[in-house]
Structure formats: C-alpha cells, structure tokens
Motif scaffolding. Structure first.
Motif, mmCIF file in Angstrom:
data_model
loop_
_atom_site.group_PDB
_atom_site.id
_atom_site.type_symbol
_atom_site.label_atom_id
_atom_site.label_comp_id
_atom_site.label_asym_id
_atom_site.label_seq_id
_atom_site.Cartn_x
_atom_site.Cartn_y
_atom_site.Cartn_z
ATOM 1 N N ASP A 69 0.798 -1.222 0.000
ATOM 2 C CA ASP A 69 0.000 0.000 0.000
ATOM 3 C C ASP A 69 0.836 1.280 0.000
ATOM 4 O O ASP A 69 1.970 1.310 0.476
ATOM 5 C CB ASP A 69 -0.917 0.006 1.222
ATOM 6 C CG ASP A 69 -1.624 -1.326 1.384
ATOM 7 O OD1 ASP A 69 -2.622 -1.530 0.694
ATOM 8 O OD2 ASP A 69 -1.129 -2.171 2.171
ATOM 9 N N TYR A 70 0.227 2.343 -0.531
ATOM 10 C CA TYR A 70 0.798 3.686 -0.482
ATOM 11 C C TYR A 70 -0.151 4.591 0.291
ATOM 12 O O TYR A 70 -1.299 4.227 0.573
ATOM 13 C CB TYR A 70 1.002 4.244 -1.893
ATOM 14 C CG TYR A 70 2.010 3.481 -2.711
ATOM 15 C CD1 TYR A 70 3.366 3.745 -2.575
ATOM 16 C CD2 TYR A 70 1.610 2.495 -3.611
ATOM 17 C CE1 TYR A 70 4.302 3.039 -3.322
ATOM 18 C CE2 TYR A 70 2.536 1.792 -4.359
ATOM 19 C CZ TYR A 70 3.882 2.068 -4.215
ATOM 20 O OH TYR A 70 4.805 1.377 -4.944
ATOM 21 N N ASN A 71 0.330 5.764 0.650
ATOM 22 C CA ASN A 71 -0.504 6.753 1.339
ATOM 23 C C ASN A 71 -1.453 7.381 0.321
ATOM 24 O O ASN A 71 -1.014 8.142 -0.541
ATOM 25 C CB ASN A 71 0.396 7.814 1.968
ATOM 26 C CG ASN A 71 -0.387 8.901 2.683
ATOM 27 O OD1 ASN A 71 -1.605 9.009 2.555
ATOM 28 N ND2 ASN A 71 0.325 9.725 3.440
ATOM 29 N N PRO A 72 -2.757 7.123 0.391
ATOM 30 C CA PRO A 72 -3.677 7.628 -0.630
ATOM 31 C C PRO A 72 -3.913 9.129 -0.550
ATOM 32 O O PRO A 72 -4.458 9.718 -1.474
ATOM 33 C CB PRO A 72 -4.967 6.856 -0.329
ATOM 34 C CG PRO A 72 -4.891 6.575 1.130
ATOM 35 C CD PRO A 72 -3.439 6.321 1.422
ATOM 36 N N ASN A 73 -3.477 9.747 0.559
ATOM 37 C CA ASN A 73 -3.697 11.182 0.737
ATOM 38 C C ASN A 73 -2.406 11.985 0.656
ATOM 39 O O ASN A 73 -2.349 13.119 1.102
ATOM 40 C CB ASN A 73 -4.375 11.443 2.080
ATOM 41 C CG ASN A 73 -5.739 10.804 2.161
ATOM 42 O OD1 ASN A 73 -6.665 11.222 1.474
ATOM 43 N ND2 ASN A 73 -5.861 9.779 2.987
ATOM 44 N N ASP A 74 -1.367 11.362 0.127
ATOM 45 C CA ASP A 74 -0.088 12.060 0.022
ATOM 46 C C ASP A 74 -0.241 13.271 -0.899
ATOM 47 O O ASP A 74 -0.608 13.131 -2.063
ATOM 48 C CB ASP A 74 0.966 11.109 -0.544
ATOM 49 C CG ASP A 74 2.369 11.682 -0.464
ATOM 50 O OD1 ASP A 74 2.505 12.893 -0.647
ATOM 51 O OD2 ASP A 74 3.294 10.925 -0.209
ATOM 52 N N PRO A 75 0.048 14.477 -0.396
ATOM 53 C CA PRO A 75 -0.116 15.670 -1.235
ATOM 54 C C PRO A 75 0.957 15.827 -2.293
ATOM 55 O O PRO A 75 0.813 16.625 -3.216
ATOM 56 C CB PRO A 75 -0.040 16.816 -0.220
ATOM 57 C CG PRO A 75 0.811 16.280 0.874
ATOM 58 C CD PRO A 75 0.475 14.819 0.968
ATOM 59 N N VAL A 76 2.040 15.063 -2.177
ATOM 60 C CA VAL A 76 3.134 15.199 -3.134
ATOM 61 C C VAL A 76 2.979 14.194 -4.272
ATOM 62 O O VAL A 76 2.961 14.526 -5.455
ATOM 63 C CB VAL A 76 4.499 15.009 -2.445
ATOM 64 C CG1 VAL A 76 5.629 15.116 -3.458
ATOM 65 C CG2 VAL A 76 4.666 16.057 -1.345
#
Length: 285
Positions: free
Chosen positions: A185-192
């Motif tokens: 998984d990845y951070n779905p809310n990552d702003p970058v």
C-alpha cells in the motif's frame, strides 16, 4: 564508505588479510560536517572523508589505500590511508561489540521481533543463510507462516532494504522468532505523490487487528512530516493523525516500535537539494 576522524581510534582491528582497494586522491572528498565546507583531513575532529567504491564484496572487511599524497599540503599517503583503515563498521560483530551484546547470546523466553517492508521489498532465506554463515552465526530463517500483510513475499526477487533489515535484526537477536510484514500500500492522501510514501495505515491496521502481534516492530521507512500533515491537501492531516493514533495503540498494548530517523540527519531527504538550510522533521520517527 565514510572515515573516522584521524583523532579517533578504530574500535575494531582489521583482519590480517582484508580486501584492499587502492584509489586516486581525486576520488576522496573531505568535508566538515558542521559547516559542510571542504577540509584537509587533518583540520580537526569534525573532518570526515568519504569515497565511493564499486563493486564492493559483501560481508568482508576492507582496507582503502590512497595511492598518492592526499591532500598534497596537509598529510602523507600513510595518514590519508589511515582515514579509511576500518570500513567494516556495519558488520554484525562490530555492532554487537558496540552495543555490548554478549557473545553467543541466544534470545529466550518467547521474545520475538518483526520488520515491515514497502515498495515490493522482499527477503530471501537463502541469502539470509549465507549472511549468517559468513557472520559466524547459527542458521535461521523466516517461514512463510510468519509473513503477514497484503503482498506475497517473492524470495526469488529479494530487495536490498528488506534483506538488510532481516539479516541484521536476526543477527543481533539470534534465537528470536522473526516476522515479516509485506505491504503493497501507499498513502492515498499524500499531497506530493500518491505512489511515493508508504501506506503505514494499512500496516498499522494489520498489526492492531492481530491478537498476538510480535513484541518488537522495526521499520526503516519514513516521510517528510510537513508533507504528510499538509492541510492544503484534502484528507492528508486526518490520515496522519489516524496513523499516529494507531501507533499509540501499539504502545498501549506494550509493543515496541523502532523507526528509522532517516538517511540524511536533521535535514531529512530535503537536505540532498538544500545542504545548507534544510531542517525538516521526519515522520513517524
């Protein structure tokens, strides 16, 4: 490879016949790690010298010789070579000695440990066996039943990060049962970039939904805190806070969580582009 200051004694002697590299002085870069300005190698306690070698054999001690006077106005070839006299500071034997871990220690009383990996990082039991043998340690492995998470561990394609984590945690705590969390998984809310930062929340939910998770959790990952808690990006702050809450739950359960503080010191990864003023908090460390 990074040197010790010339005013420090090497804490561990080299083997009588270490692998020897001879390099040109142009391949050596010395800098003061407070000012980041170049230094001569004898400018004082804060002068650190680095070189790059490739390929470097695995699990062996190395001696690096500087082939000519370096630097020409400051020192001798012998002294320059002494800057790199010991480069095996990451071996299991050295780390055990550094942290006063008794020789022949065997973990008992049901203690266990784990590592968590992201980015398709897998471990190989065959490579682990080779590492432990070369380190003079008893053989050990991680069975498939000790692999958790939502990503199959492909032992035919081990990753450098995962293998490093597995080998050293098992070398420093021989006998402790070891578990491996493999997360896709990845951070779905990552702003970058939604495919850059690790999906810590999914990992945390797996751990906190387990009745008897491992007692010790080691993670070699982290992000820039300012990116995670970026209020300008919808959902980012809530995601970071939820992760923090789940980490606190682990603590309340009596679990130990050890996080990497990063590869770049106080500047975090931003220091690679801004070596002078970067000062960025790593998260979740």
């Amino acid at each position: 490879l990074t040197s010790y200051s010339i005013y420090q004694k090497n804490p561990l002697p080299l083997d009588t016949d270490p692998t020897v590299f001879t390099i040109q002085p142009s391949k050596v870069y010395c800098y003061n790690y407070f000012t980041l300005h170049s230094c001569s190698g004898i400018d004082g306690y804060n002068c650190t010298c680095t070189i790059k070698l490739s390929p470097v054999p695995k699990y062996t001690q190395l001696r690096v010789n500087v082939s000519t006077l370096y630097p020409t106005d400051a020192t001798s070839p012998e002294l320059a070579s002494n800057l790199f006299a010991l480069t095996d500071t990451a071996t299991a034997a050295f780390l055990s000695d550094l942290y006063n871990i008794p020789p022949a220690l065997t973990v008992k009383h049901g203690s266990n440990q784990s590592v968590a990996e992201f980015y398709d990082e897998f471990y190989s039991n065959s490579d682990l066996a080779a590492f432990l043998k070369l380190s003079g340690l008893p053989n050990a492995s991680i069975p498939e039943s000790n692999v958790y998470g939502d990503l199959f561990n492909d032992q035919t394609d081990p990753g450098g990060e995962a293998q490093l984590d597995v080998e050293y945690i098992m070398a420093l705590a021989p006998g402790a049962e070891t578990f491996f969390y493999s997360m896709a998984d990845y951070n779905p809310n990552d702003p970058v970039n939604t495919t850059i930062n690790e999906g810590f929340l999914e990992y945390l939910l797996v751990v906190n939904n387990q009745t008897n998770p491992p007692w010790v959790h080691s993670l070699s990952y982290g992000d820039v805190e300012a990116d995670i808690f970026n209020a300008s990006h919808n959902g980012s702050v809530a995601y970071g806070r939820r992760c923090d809450e789940e980490f606190m739950k682990m603590g309340l359960r009596g679990l130990t969580v050890v996080f990497s503080s990063g590869d770049d010191g106080i500047g975090n990864s931003i220091i690679r582009d801004d070596p002078v003023t970067a000062c960025t908090q790593a998260w979740p460390a």
